[in-house]
Motif scaffolding. Structure first.
Motif, PDB file in Angstrom:
ATOM      1  N   VAL A 217       0.723  -1.115   0.145  1.00 51.28           N
ATOM      2  CA  VAL A 217       0.064  -0.085  -0.147  1.00 51.28           C
ATOM      3  C   VAL A 217       0.807   1.167   0.093  1.00 51.28           C
ATOM      4  O   VAL A 217       2.055   1.273   0.784  1.00 51.28           O
ATOM      5  CB  VAL A 217      -0.954  -0.033   1.260  1.00 51.28           C
ATOM      6  CG1 VAL A 217      -0.167  -0.085   2.542  1.00 51.28           C
ATOM      7  CG2 VAL A 217      -1.847   1.255   1.225  1.00 51.28           C
ATOM      8  N   SER A 218       0.616   2.302  -0.738  1.00 51.10           N
ATOM      9  CA  SER A 218       1.125   3.563  -0.759  1.00 51.10           C
ATOM     10  C   SER A 218       0.384   4.692  -0.812  1.00 51.10           C
ATOM     11  O   SER A 218      -1.018   4.331  -1.367  1.00 51.10           O
ATOM     12  CB  SER A 218       2.363   3.459  -2.045  1.00 51.10           C
ATOM     13  OG  SER A 218       1.623   3.232  -3.289  1.00 51.10           O
ATOM     14  N   ARG A 219       0.504   5.803  -0.919  1.00 49.78           N
ATOM     15  CA  ARG A 219      -0.083   6.936  -1.485  1.00 49.78           C
ATOM     16  C   ARG A 219       0.631   8.148  -1.605  1.00 49.78           C
ATOM     17  O   ARG A 219       1.749   8.261  -1.681  1.00 49.78           O
ATOM     18  CB  ARG A 219      -1.007   7.317  -0.027  1.00 49.78           C
ATOM     19  CG  ARG A 219      -0.036   7.950   1.217  1.00 49.78           C
ATOM     20  CD  ARG A 219      -0.856   8.174   2.417  1.00 49.78           C
ATOM     21  NE  ARG A 219      -2.195   9.090   2.543  1.00 49.78           N
ATOM     22  CZ  ARG A 219      -2.960   9.316   3.177  1.00 49.78           C
ATOM     23  NH1 ARG A 219      -3.075   8.409   4.289  1.00 49.78           N
ATOM     24  NH2 ARG A 219      -3.752   9.951   3.123  1.00 49.78           N
ATOM     25  N   ASP A 220      -0.268   9.008  -2.373  1.00 47.53           N
ATOM     26  CA  ASP A 220       0.486  10.489  -2.904  1.00 47.53           C
ATOM     27  C   ASP A 220      -0.605  11.295  -2.302  1.00 47.53           C
ATOM     28  O   ASP A 220      -1.672  11.604  -3.241  1.00 47.53           O
ATOM     29  CB  ASP A 220       0.753  10.062  -4.288  1.00 47.53           C
ATOM     30  CG  ASP A 220       1.110  11.361  -5.013  1.00 47.53           C
ATOM     31  OD1 ASP A 220       1.037  12.600  -4.476  1.00 47.53           O
ATOM     32  OD2 ASP A 220       1.560  11.278  -6.288  1.00 47.53           O
ATOM     33  N   ASN A 221      -0.152  12.046  -1.381  1.00 44.93           N
ATOM     34  CA  ASN A 221      -1.245  13.063  -0.985  1.00 44.93           C
ATOM     35  C   ASN A 221      -1.353  14.246  -1.904  1.00 44.93           C
ATOM     36  O   ASN A 221      -2.363  14.873  -2.079  1.00 44.93           O
ATOM     37  CB  ASN A 221      -0.623  13.542   0.378  1.00 44.93           C
ATOM     38  CG  ASN A 221      -0.757  12.540   1.609  1.00 44.93           C
ATOM     39  OD1 ASN A 221      -1.556  11.670   1.346  1.00 44.93           O
ATOM     40  ND2 ASN A 221       0.236  12.472   2.461  1.00 44.93           N
ATOM     41  N   ALA A 222      -0.347  14.550  -2.768  1.00 44.30           N
ATOM     42  CA  ALA A 222      -0.665  15.564  -3.747  1.00 44.30           C
ATOM     43  C   ALA A 222      -1.733  15.436  -4.724  1.00 44.30           C
ATOM     44  O   ALA A 222      -2.194  16.398  -4.961  1.00 44.30           O
ATOM     45  CB  ALA A 222       0.859  15.975  -4.400  1.00 44.30           C
ATOM     46  N   LYS A 223      -2.048  14.018  -5.042  1.00 52.94           N
ATOM     47  CA  LYS A 223      -2.741  13.539  -5.953  1.00 52.94           C
ATOM     48  C   LYS A 223      -4.150  13.006  -5.064  1.00 52.94           C
ATOM     49  O   LYS A 223      -5.002  12.661  -5.876  1.00 52.94           O
ATOM     50  CB  LYS A 223      -1.930  12.653  -6.790  1.00 52.94           C
ATOM     51  CG  LYS A 223      -1.103  12.944  -7.468  1.00 52.94           C
ATOM     52  CD  LYS A 223      -0.507  11.845  -8.521  1.00 52.94           C
ATOM     53  CE  LYS A 223       0.652  12.245  -9.581  1.00 52.94           C
ATOM     54  NZ  LYS A 223       0.900  11.114 -10.348  1.00 52.94           N
ATOM     55  N   LYS A 224      -4.063  13.067  -3.858  1.00 49.91           N
ATOM     56  CA  LYS A 224      -5.014  12.355  -2.840  1.00 49.91           C
ATOM     57  C   LYS A 224      -5.536  11.103  -3.407  1.00 49.91           C
ATOM     58  O   LYS A 224      -6.473  10.679  -3.543  1.00 49.91           O
ATOM     59  CB  LYS A 224      -6.199  13.319  -3.084  1.00 49.91           C
ATOM     60  CG  LYS A 224      -6.122  14.998  -2.518  1.00 49.91           C
ATOM     61  CD  LYS A 224      -7.346  15.418  -2.447  1.00 49.91           C
ATOM     62  CE  LYS A 224      -7.161  17.219  -1.676  1.00 49.91           C
ATOM     63  NZ  LYS A 224      -8.444  17.687  -1.863  1.00 49.91           N
ATOM     64  N   THR A 225      -4.346  10.326  -3.664  1.00 45.23           N
ATOM     65  CA  THR A 225      -4.516   8.964  -4.196  1.00 45.23           C
ATOM     66  C   THR A 225      -3.986   8.130  -3.391  1.00 45.23           C
ATOM     67  O   THR A 225      -2.770   8.291  -2.971  1.00 45.23           O
ATOM     68  CB  THR A 225      -4.347   8.858  -5.637  1.00 45.23           C
ATOM     69  OG1 THR A 225      -4.833   9.839  -6.295  1.00 45.23           O
ATOM     70  CG2 THR A 225      -4.464   7.341  -6.149  1.00 45.23           C
ATOM     71  N   VAL A 226      -4.468   6.822  -3.203  1.00 47.57           N
ATOM     72  CA  VAL A 226      -3.826   5.766  -2.397  1.00 47.57           C
ATOM     73  C   VAL A 226      -3.859   4.456  -3.343  1.00 47.57           C
ATOM     74  O   VAL A 226      -4.816   4.475  -4.207  1.00 47.57           O
ATOM     75  CB  VAL A 226      -4.617   5.389  -1.179  1.00 47.57           C
ATOM     76  CG1 VAL A 226      -5.917   4.928  -1.260  1.00 47.57           C
ATOM     77  CG2 VAL A 226      -3.801   4.302  -0.384  1.00 47.57           C
ATOM     78  N   TYR A 227      -2.772   3.669  -3.118  1.00 43.12           N
ATOM     79  CA  TYR A 227      -2.669   2.647  -3.957  1.00 43.12           C
ATOM     80  C   TYR A 227      -2.443   1.216  -3.503  1.00 43.12           C
ATOM     81  O   TYR A 227      -2.162   1.137  -2.376  1.00 43.12           O
ATOM     82  CB  TYR A 227      -1.357   2.832  -4.943  1.00 43.12           C
ATOM     83  CG  TYR A 227      -1.308   4.081  -5.561  1.00 43.12           C
ATOM     84  CD1 TYR A 227      -0.727   5.196  -5.319  1.00 43.12           C
ATOM     85  CD2 TYR A 227      -2.057   4.422  -6.950  1.00 43.12           C
ATOM     86  CE1 TYR A 227      -0.472   6.496  -5.856  1.00 43.12           C
ATOM     87  CE2 TYR A 227      -1.933   5.362  -7.789  1.00 43.12           C
ATOM     88  CZ  TYR A 227      -1.153   6.632  -7.182  1.00 43.12           C
ATOM     89  OH  TYR A 227      -0.933   7.847  -7.596  1.00 43.12           O
ATOM     90  N   LEU A 228      -2.856   0.364  -4.162  1.00 41.51           N
ATOM     91  CA  LEU A 228      -2.687  -1.101  -3.486  1.00 41.51           C
ATOM     92  C   LEU A 228      -1.988  -1.711  -4.868  1.00 41.51           C
ATOM     93  O   LEU A 228      -2.666  -2.322  -5.660  1.00 41.51           O
ATOM     94  CB  LEU A 228      -3.979  -1.837  -2.943  1.00 41.51           C
ATOM     95  CG  LEU A 228      -3.676  -2.997  -2.290  1.00 41.51           C
ATOM     96  CD1 LEU A 228      -2.934  -2.833  -1.061  1.00 41.51           C
ATOM     97  CD2 LEU A 228      -4.831  -3.752  -2.083  1.00 41.51           C
ATOM     98  N   GLN A 229      -0.532  -2.317  -4.495  1.00 45.74           N
ATOM     99  CA  GLN A 229      -0.161  -3.257  -5.496  1.00 45.74           C
ATOM    100  C   GLN A 229      -0.297  -4.627  -5.130  1.00 45.74           C
ATOM    101  O   GLN A 229       0.153  -4.950  -3.927  1.00 45.74           O
ATOM    102  CB  GLN A 229       1.170  -2.717  -5.665  1.00 45.74           C
ATOM    103  CG  GLN A 229       2.115  -3.753  -6.710  1.00 45.74           C
ATOM    104  CD  GLN A 229       1.627  -3.508  -8.243  1.00 45.74           C
ATOM    105  OE1 GLN A 229       0.819  -2.701  -8.872  1.00 45.74           O
ATOM    106  NE2 GLN A 229       1.507  -4.600  -8.895  1.00 45.74           N
ATOM    107  N   MET A 230      -0.832  -5.372  -5.887  1.00 43.37           N
ATOM    108  CA  MET A 230      -1.184  -6.811  -5.682  1.00 43.37           C
ATOM    109  C   MET A 230      -0.315  -7.749  -6.546  1.00 43.37           C
ATOM    110  O   MET A 230      -0.460  -7.697  -7.612  1.00 43.37           O
ATOM    111  CB  MET A 230      -2.661  -6.992  -5.553  1.00 43.37           C
ATOM    112  CG  MET A 230      -3.397  -6.059  -4.886  1.00 43.37           C
ATOM    113  SD  MET A 230      -5.088  -6.526  -4.961  1.00 43.37           S
ATOM    114  CE  MET A 230      -5.675  -6.399  -6.559  1.00 43.37           C
TER     115      MET A 230
END
Length: 120
Positions: free
Chosen positions: A69-82
């Protein structure tokens, strides 16, 4: 706050898939962001969570070492790489936002869910 999850799909066992969750509205970068999943006939379960700074992450034992799990606060986006996906990972995946970092499904805001299907 609105959360829009995307990136789900059909993948073969052993394959990889990446999910994204875009926040909008009064989204706060100070919120923890979590991923949960729910398979048919089962309760919603915790998958991963990341603190607002990204400095703390927690994973369910069933996905540890395979999901990130990771996030980019500038883009207001969180990611989940599976990665190394298994048929038992098949579920609807939900992203959620909460003022308190927790692994329980008591989050304040929820996305609509995205289907992940892993074929054997």
């Amino acid at each position: 706050v609105q959360l829009q999850a995307s990136g789900g799909g059909l993948v073969q066992a052993g394959g990889s898939l990446g999910l994204s969750c875009q926040a909008s509205g009064r989204a706060s970068s100070s919120y923890a962001m979590g991923w949960f999943r729910q398979a048919p006939g089962k309760e919603r379960e915790f998958v991963a969570v990341i603190s607002w700074s990204g400095g703390s992450t927690y994973y369910a034992d069933s996905v540890k070492g395979r999901f990130t799990v990771s996030r980019d606060n500038a883009k207001k986006t969180v990611y989940l790489q599976m990665n190394s996906l298994k048929p038992e990972d098949t579920a609807v995946y939900y992203c959620a936002s909460n003022g308190v970092l927790t692994t329980t499904p008591t989050y304040e805001y929820w996305g609509q869910g995205t289907q992940v299907t892993v074929s054997s």
